[in-house]
Design a protein around this motif. Structure first.
Motif, PDB file in Angstrom:
ATOM      1  N   ARG A  80       0.827  -1.208   0.000  1.00 41.60           N
ATOM      2  CA  ARG A  80       0.000   0.000   0.000  1.00 41.60           C
ATOM      3  C   ARG A  80       0.858   1.253   0.000  1.00 41.60           C
ATOM      4  NH1 ARG A  80      -4.569  -1.713   4.504  1.00 41.60           N
ATOM      5  NH2 ARG A  80      -5.790  -3.062   3.134  1.00 41.60           N
ATOM      6  N   GLU A  81       1.874   1.250   0.855  1.00 43.27           N
ATOM      7  CA  GLU A  81       2.764   2.413   0.925  1.00 43.27           C
ATOM      8  C   GLU A  81       3.482   2.626  -0.402  1.00 43.27           C
ATOM      9  OE1 GLU A  81       5.371   1.981   4.291  1.00 43.27           O
ATOM     10  OE2 GLU A  81       3.669   1.822   5.683  1.00 43.27           O
ATOM     11  N   ALA A  82       3.997   1.548  -1.004  1.00 36.90           N
ATOM     12  CA  ALA A  82       4.696   1.660  -2.286  1.00 36.90           C
ATOM     13  C   ALA A  82       3.740   2.160  -3.369  1.00 36.90           C
ATOM     14  CB  ALA A  82       5.297   0.310  -2.680  1.00 36.90           C
ATOM     15  N   TYR A  83       2.554   1.656  -3.385  1.00 37.39           N
ATOM     16  CA  TYR A  83       1.547   2.081  -4.360  1.00 37.39           C
ATOM     17  C   TYR A  83       1.227   3.567  -4.177  1.00 37.39           C
ATOM     18  CZ  TYR A  83      -2.915   2.316  -6.847  1.00 37.39           C
ATOM     19  OH  TYR A  83      -3.928   2.664  -7.694  1.00 37.39           O
ATOM     20  N   ASP A  84       0.955   3.965  -2.926  1.00 34.60           N
ATOM     21  CA  ASP A  84       0.623   5.368  -2.644  1.00 34.60           C
ATOM     22  C   ASP A  84       1.785   6.285  -2.992  1.00 34.60           C
ATOM     23  OD1 ASP A  84      -1.841   4.480  -1.794  1.00 34.60           O
ATOM     24  OD2 ASP A  84      -1.392   4.719   0.358  1.00 34.60           O
ATOM     25  N   ASP A  85       3.013   5.864  -2.668  1.00 35.19           N
ATOM     26  CA  ASP A  85       4.193   6.672  -3.008  1.00 35.19           C
ATOM     27  C   ASP A  85       4.323   6.834  -4.514  1.00 35.19           C
ATOM     28  OD1 ASP A  85       4.742   6.925  -0.325  1.00 35.19           O
ATOM     29  OD2 ASP A  85       6.380   5.444  -0.328  1.00 35.19           O
ATOM     30  N   ALA A  86       4.137   5.745  -5.260  1.00 35.22           N
ATOM     31  CA  ALA A  86       4.245   5.794  -6.717  1.00 35.22           C
ATOM     32  C   ALA A  86       3.162   6.692  -7.310  1.00 35.22           C
ATOM     33  CB  ALA A  86       4.156   4.390  -7.310  1.00 35.22           C
ATOM     34  N   ARG A  87       1.954   6.618  -6.780  1.00 37.66           N
ATOM     35  CA  ARG A  87       0.857   7.462  -7.262  1.00 37.66           C
ATOM     36  C   ARG A  87       1.145   8.931  -6.965  1.00 37.66           C
ATOM     37  NH1 ARG A  87      -3.326   5.662 -10.287  1.00 37.66           N
ATOM     38  NH2 ARG A  87      -4.741   6.955  -9.119  1.00 37.66           N
ATOM     39  N   HIS A  88       1.725   9.189  -5.808  1.00 37.51           N
ATOM     40  CA  HIS A  88       2.044  10.560  -5.416  1.00 37.51           C
ATOM     41  C   HIS A  88       3.132  11.135  -6.325  1.00 37.51           C
ATOM     42  CE1 HIS A  88       2.381  14.049  -2.858  1.00 37.51           C
ATOM     43  NE2 HIS A  88       3.668  13.851  -2.744  1.00 37.51           N
ATOM     44  N   GLU A  89       4.138  10.316  -6.637  1.00 37.34           N
ATOM     45  CA  GLU A  89       5.226  10.768  -7.538  1.00 37.34           C
ATOM     46  C   GLU A  89       4.708  11.073  -8.942  1.00 37.34           C
ATOM     47  OE1 GLU A  89       8.342   7.858  -7.398  1.00 37.34           O
ATOM     48  OE2 GLU A  89       8.637   8.135  -5.245  1.00 37.34           O
ATOM     49  N   LYS A  90       3.786  10.242  -9.425  1.00 40.10           N
ATOM     50  CA  LYS A  90       3.222  10.464 -10.759  1.00 40.10           C
ATOM     51  C   LYS A  90       2.412  11.745 -10.819  1.00 40.10           C
ATOM     52  CE  LYS A  90       2.843   5.819 -12.625  1.00 40.10           C
ATOM     53  NZ  LYS A  90       1.924   4.776 -13.082  1.00 40.10           N
ATOM     54  N   ALA A  91       1.762  12.080  -9.710  1.00 36.65           N
ATOM     55  CA  ALA A  91       0.911  13.278  -9.692  1.00 36.65           C
ATOM     56  C   ALA A  91       1.746  14.553  -9.739  1.00 36.65           C
ATOM     57  CB  ALA A  91       0.054  13.268  -8.431  1.00 36.65           C
ATOM     58  N   GLY A  92       2.998  14.457  -9.320  1.00 37.17           N
ATOM     59  CA  GLY A  92       3.871  15.622  -9.343  1.00 37.17           C
ATOM     60  C   GLY A  92       3.575  16.580  -8.221  1.00 37.17           C
ATOM     61  N   PRO A  93       4.289  17.705  -8.205  1.00 34.79           N
ATOM     62  CA  PRO A  93       4.085  18.678  -7.134  1.00 34.79           C
ATOM     63  C   PRO A  93       2.701  19.322  -7.264  1.00 34.79           C
ATOM     64  CG  PRO A  93       5.630  19.517  -8.781  1.00 34.79           C
ATOM     65  CD  PRO A  93       5.294  18.100  -9.164  1.00 34.79           C
ATOM     66  N   PRO A  94       2.183  19.784  -6.150  1.00 27.55           N
ATOM     67  CA  PRO A  94       0.858  20.406  -6.166  1.00 27.55           C
ATOM     68  C   PRO A  94       0.852  21.620  -7.080  1.00 27.55           C
ATOM     69  CG  PRO A  94       1.651  20.149  -3.887  1.00 27.55           C
ATOM     70  CD  PRO A  94       2.760  19.735  -4.817  1.00 27.55           C
ATOM     71  N   GLN A  95      -0.223  21.776  -7.821  1.00 27.31           N
ATOM     72  CA  GLN A  95      -0.404  22.925  -8.714  1.00 27.31           C
ATOM     73  C   GLN A  95      -1.014  24.056  -7.908  1.00 27.31           C
ATOM     74  OE1 GLN A  95       0.118  22.754 -12.255  1.00 27.31           O
ATOM     75  NE2 GLN A  95       1.050  20.766 -11.998  1.00 27.31           N
ATOM     76  N   GLY A  96      -0.608  25.223  -8.098  1.00 29.18           N
ATOM     77  CA  GLY A  96      -1.258  26.198  -7.297  1.00 29.18           C
ATOM     78  C   GLY A  96      -1.056  27.552  -7.665  1.00 29.18           C
TER      79      GLY A  96
END
Length: 133
Positions: A117-133
């Protein structure tokens, strides 16, 4: 029975029968009620005391569902005040073995599942990139 035949049991009717029962026993309180009643006959208030976090309403609903499914028996004694006791039926007692096997499986595999779960969540977070703002 072969592995293929076992898999067909799960898919047999589109999984409807299995899903229906898993919905019942996989809810938040059912297995705790079944485990608490294992080998004992108990009054409602004793069950309520022994199952941490269950509300009176959820225990009532869970017991009704289990009674309807034939997994729990309810005995009313004609006393003043009335006394009601609950116990596992013969069918309900057959659930203990599979429930314990499932609990053992969960404990054995929990650490690996958490890592996945942690690896999956980390990979998903990396793909999303930095927050847009």
């Amino acid at each position: 029975m072969s592995k293929y035949e076992r898999a067909c049991l799960i898919r047999g009717d589109g999984g409807r029968a299995v899903r229906g029962l898993l919905d019942r026993i996989g809810d938040k309180w059912t297995l705790l009620v079944v485990a608490t009643l294992h080998g004992e006959r108990m009054r409602f208030t004793e069950l309520l005391r022994r199952i941490p976090g269950v509300s009176q309403r959820m225990l009532t609903l869970t017991l009704r569902h289990l009674e309807r499914d034939g997994l729990v028996g309810r005995t009313v004694y004609a006393e003043v005040p009335p006394r009601v006791e609950y116990e596992l039926t013969e069918t309900g007692r057959t659930l203990i073995g599979p429930a314990v096997a499932l609990a053992e499986w969960a404990i054995e595999h929990n650490a690996g599942i958490e890592r996945s779960r942690e690896a999956y969540d980390d990979a998903r977070h990396e793909k999303a990139g930095p927050p847009q703002g």
